[in-house]
Design a protein around this motif. Structure first.
Motif, mmCIF file in Angstrom:
data_model
loop_
_atom_site.group_PDB
_atom_site.id
_atom_site.type_symbol
_atom_site.label_atom_id
_atom_site.label_comp_id
_atom_site.label_asym_id
_atom_site.label_seq_id
_atom_site.Cartn_x
_atom_site.Cartn_y
_atom_site.Cartn_z
ATOM 1 N N TYR A 45 0.840 -1.197 0.000
ATOM 2 C CA TYR A 45 0.000 0.000 0.000
ATOM 3 C C TYR A 45 0.876 1.249 0.000
ATOM 4 C CZ TYR A 45 1.189 -0.247 4.968
ATOM 5 O OH TYR A 45 1.883 -0.343 6.145
ATOM 6 N N PHE A 46 0.278 2.341 -0.498
ATOM 7 C CA PHE A 46 0.874 3.660 -0.395
ATOM 8 C C PHE A 46 0.217 4.397 0.772
ATOM 9 C CE2 PHE A 46 1.081 2.894 -5.066
ATOM 10 C CZ PHE A 46 2.442 3.036 -5.260
ATOM 11 N N ILE A 47 1.014 5.145 1.526
ATOM 12 C CA ILE A 47 0.451 6.140 2.437
ATOM 13 C C ILE A 47 0.745 7.494 1.810
ATOM 14 C CG2 ILE A 47 0.545 7.179 4.733
ATOM 15 C CD1 ILE A 47 1.355 4.493 5.851
ATOM 16 N N GLU A 48 -0.283 8.284 1.591
ATOM 17 C CA GLU A 48 -0.092 9.564 0.912
ATOM 18 C C GLU A 48 -0.916 10.656 1.577
ATOM 19 O OE1 GLU A 48 -2.910 9.253 -2.944
ATOM 20 O OE2 GLU A 48 -1.421 7.658 -2.777
ATOM 21 N N ASP A 49 -0.563 11.911 1.277
ATOM 22 C CA ASP A 49 -1.309 13.025 1.855
ATOM 23 C C ASP A 49 -2.450 13.423 0.934
ATOM 24 O OD1 ASP A 49 -0.251 14.568 -0.218
ATOM 25 O OD2 ASP A 49 1.262 15.540 1.052
ATOM 26 N N TYR A 59 -3.052 -0.362 -2.922
ATOM 27 C CA TYR A 59 -4.036 0.379 -2.127
ATOM 28 C C TYR A 59 -3.466 1.740 -1.745
ATOM 29 C CZ TYR A 59 -7.774 1.292 1.199
ATOM 30 O OH TYR A 59 -8.859 1.856 1.840
ATOM 31 N N HIS A 60 -4.285 2.781 -1.853
ATOM 32 C CA HIS A 60 -3.863 4.143 -1.511
ATOM 33 C C HIS A 60 -4.554 4.571 -0.226
ATOM 34 C CE1 HIS A 60 -1.859 5.190 -5.420
ATOM 35 N NE2 HIS A 60 -2.613 4.176 -5.818
ATOM 36 N N TYR A 61 -3.784 4.570 0.862
ATOM 37 C CA TYR A 61 -4.291 5.007 2.159
ATOM 38 C C TYR A 61 -3.970 6.487 2.293
ATOM 39 C CZ TYR A 61 -4.441 5.648 7.238
ATOM 40 O OH TYR A 61 -4.696 6.127 8.493
ATOM 41 N N VAL A 62 -5.001 7.327 2.332
ATOM 42 C CA VAL A 62 -4.818 8.778 2.325
ATOM 43 C C VAL A 62 -4.949 9.328 3.744
ATOM 44 C CG1 VAL A 62 -5.534 10.960 1.307
ATOM 45 C CG2 VAL A 62 -5.805 8.835 0.004
ATOM 46 N N GLN A 63 -3.877 9.928 4.228
ATOM 47 C CA GLN A 63 -3.896 10.532 5.556
ATOM 48 C C GLN A 63 -4.455 11.946 5.459
ATOM 49 O OE1 GLN A 63 -0.013 10.367 7.409
ATOM 50 N NE2 GLN A 63 -0.329 8.283 8.120
ATOM 51 N N ARG A 64 -5.536 12.192 6.171
ATOM 52 C CA ARG A 64 -6.169 13.507 6.189
ATOM 53 C C ARG A 64 -5.633 14.321 7.357
ATOM 54 N NH1 ARG A 64 -8.091 13.050 1.130
ATOM 55 N NH2 ARG A 64 -9.069 11.002 0.872
ATOM 56 N N SER A 65 -5.350 15.595 7.108
ATOM 57 C CA SER A 65 -4.793 16.447 8.154
ATOM 58 C C SER A 65 -5.748 16.626 9.325
ATOM 59 C CB SER A 65 -4.433 17.823 7.578
ATOM 60 O OG SER A 65 -5.578 18.428 6.985
ATOM 61 N N ASN A 66 -7.053 16.495 9.063
ATOM 62 C CA ASN A 66 -8.046 16.677 10.125
ATOM 63 C C ASN A 66 -8.595 15.350 10.633
ATOM 64 O OD1 ASN A 66 -9.455 15.943 7.856
ATOM 65 N ND2 ASN A 66 -11.105 17.455 8.110
ATOM 66 N N SER A 67 -7.908 14.255 10.307
ATOM 67 C CA SER A 67 -8.421 12.942 10.702
ATOM 68 C C SER A 67 -8.367 12.764 12.209
ATOM 69 C CB SER A 67 -7.598 11.829 10.031
ATOM 70 O OG SER A 67 -7.964 10.575 10.544
ATOM 71 N N ILE A 68 -9.456 12.251 12.804
ATOM 72 C CA ILE A 68 -9.483 12.023 14.248
ATOM 73 C C ILE A 68 -8.531 10.900 14.637
ATOM 74 C CG2 ILE A 68 -11.826 12.868 14.539
ATOM 75 C CD1 ILE A 68 -12.772 9.969 14.645
ATOM 76 N N SER A 69 -8.108 10.086 13.661
ATOM 77 C CA SER A 69 -7.193 8.987 13.980
ATOM 78 C C SER A 69 -5.823 9.500 14.395
ATOM 79 C CB SER A 69 -7.049 8.043 12.771
ATOM 80 O OG SER A 69 -6.442 8.711 11.689
ATOM 81 N N HIS A 70 -5.543 10.781 14.113
ATOM 82 C CA HIS A 70 -4.257 11.355 14.481
ATOM 83 C C HIS A 70 -4.319 12.063 15.829
ATOM 84 C CE1 HIS A 70 -3.603 11.552 9.885
ATOM 85 N NE2 HIS A 70 -3.195 10.400 10.365
ATOM 86 N N SER A 71 -5.477 12.142 16.457
ATOM 87 C CA SER A 71 -5.648 12.821 17.729
ATOM 88 C C SER A 71 -5.917 11.805 18.825
ATOM 89 C CB SER A 71 -6.817 13.815 17.641
ATOM 90 O OG SER A 71 -6.591 14.774 16.621
ATOM 91 N N PHE A 72 -5.266 12.002 19.967
ATOM 92 C CA PHE A 72 -5.462 11.073 21.071
ATOM 93 C C PHE A 72 -6.845 11.248 21.672
ATOM 94 C CE2 PHE A 72 -5.474 9.883 25.512
ATOM 95 C CZ PHE A 72 -4.939 8.616 25.455
ATOM 96 N N ARG A 73 -7.474 10.116 21.944
ATOM 97 C CA ARG A 73 -8.745 10.068 22.663
ATOM 98 C C ARG A 73 -8.633 8.965 23.710
ATOM 99 N NH1 ARG A 73 -12.034 8.133 17.991
ATOM 100 N NH2 ARG A 73 -9.960 7.669 17.165
ATOM 101 N N PRO A 74 -9.279 9.137 24.874
ATOM 102 C CA PRO A 74 -9.153 8.125 25.933
ATOM 103 C C PRO A 74 -9.507 6.716 25.475
ATOM 104 C CG PRO A 74 -10.183 10.103 26.802
ATOM 105 C CD PRO A 74 -10.061 10.306 25.318
#
Length: 323
Positions: free
Chosen positions: A117-121, A203-218
């Protein structure tokens, strides 16, 4: 043979066209496409219905918002295919992805095929290629499990794989949990007699700058429970791999620490809990050579010395090079 491609959707109007187009234009034509609209409040459902009118292979299923795990489970229950694949609605795939994966499974009598897979912005700039190695591997069950837990070839991502549908006969994604793939993929591999892996990125996995997956949650702390479940599973079913699985829990603690810092999440008790876990296992962390990288070891050591030193180290590492 029919392949069922399941796409969970929640408020993805901005990205949905690119995703669906990459699926309907697959070179492997014998597919059904299940668009699971998970209670979207934007125009996602209108987009889905528009594509349904254009392509008879598309089915649109509307549900209230239950989360991506339950959307996948609904798709699995409704799927008529012999094989199942998943695509996230803000990603896209190469046009030959499912043809390539099906050929790998079919010609080699495997139960699961995995691609690179690719990870891309968001500008489609490549950040990372999942696995730079260039060789196809066919694994038996134990070898496939070892490759997964060592993160040597592939990850627990559900989307870069083609599964024989029967693998899901008694397995579901855990409802209402994050990291639902990490709690499921190893169970699916356990049911496979043979797994084939081709590192070619499809597969192209696109990382979004506003993705909640990048923010810590309990609720991300649930990952520690998943790792313990995996450890117990390996202890019972693959005792020869027990030394391979222990470092996963160690590394998760370090990664949660990093995530909390990057998210500027303030919770002294949570920090203390994670750092205590690291401190108790620091000798094993430093000795580990396969999973925990040198940056993570530096962060672990600094957290054992003092909280302020850990923050300084995280600041420097993040400034010099993104973690």
């Amino acid at each position: 043979m029919l392949i069922s491609i399941i796409i969970p959707i929640y408020n993805m109007e901005k990205y949905l066209d690119k995703c669906i187009n990459s699926v309907i234009n697959q070179t492997y034509k014998n597919i059904e496409i299940l668009l699971i609209n998970d209670g979207s409040t934007d125009s996602s459902i209108e987009i889905c219905n528009r594509y349904k009118l254009r392509d008879k292979r598309i089915k649109v299923i509307n549900t209230d918002n239950r989360g991506v795990a339950e959307a996948r489970n609904i798709g699995i229950e409704l799927a008529k295919g012999d094989f199942i694949g998943f695509v996230d609605s803000d990603d896209y795939i190469e046009l030959n992805m499912f043809e390539k994966l099906f050929d790998l499974v079919n010609k080699n009598q495997c139960d699961m095929a995995i691609c690179g897979y690719f990870i891309e912005d968001e500008r489609n700039r490549i950040i990372k290629v999942g696995d730079p190695k260039n060789e196809v591997n066919i694994f038996n069950t134990e070898e496939a499990m070892k490759a997964l837990i060592n993160n040597g070839n592939y990850t627990s991502f559900p989307v870069d794989k083609l599964y024989r549908k029967s693998l899901f006969n008694d397995i579901k994604y855990p409802k209402g949990k994050i990291y639902e793939d990490a709690d499921t993929t190893y169970k699916l591999i356990h049911k496979c007699k043979r797994v084939i892996y081709d590192p070619e990125p499809l597969y192209h996995y696109v990382q979004r700058s506003n993705s909640i997956s990048h923010s810590f949650r309990p609720e991300m702390m649930y990952r520690l429970e998943i790792d313990k479940n995996l450890t117990e599973f390996i202890k019972v079913n693959y005792p020869m791999l027990i030394k391979d699985v222990y470092p996963i829990w160690y590394r998760t603690n370090i990664q949660l620490l990093i995530s909390m810092y990057l998210s500027k999440y303030e919770d002294d008790e949570l920090y203390k809990y994670i750092i205590d876990n690291i401190r108790k296992n620091i000798v094993y962390i430093l000795k580990e050579r396969n999973i925990i990288n040198y940056k993570e070891k530096i962060i672990a050591v600094s957290s054992c010395i003092s909280f302020n030193m850990m923050k300084e180290v995280l600041y420097i590492i993040n400034k010099v090079r993104h973690i």
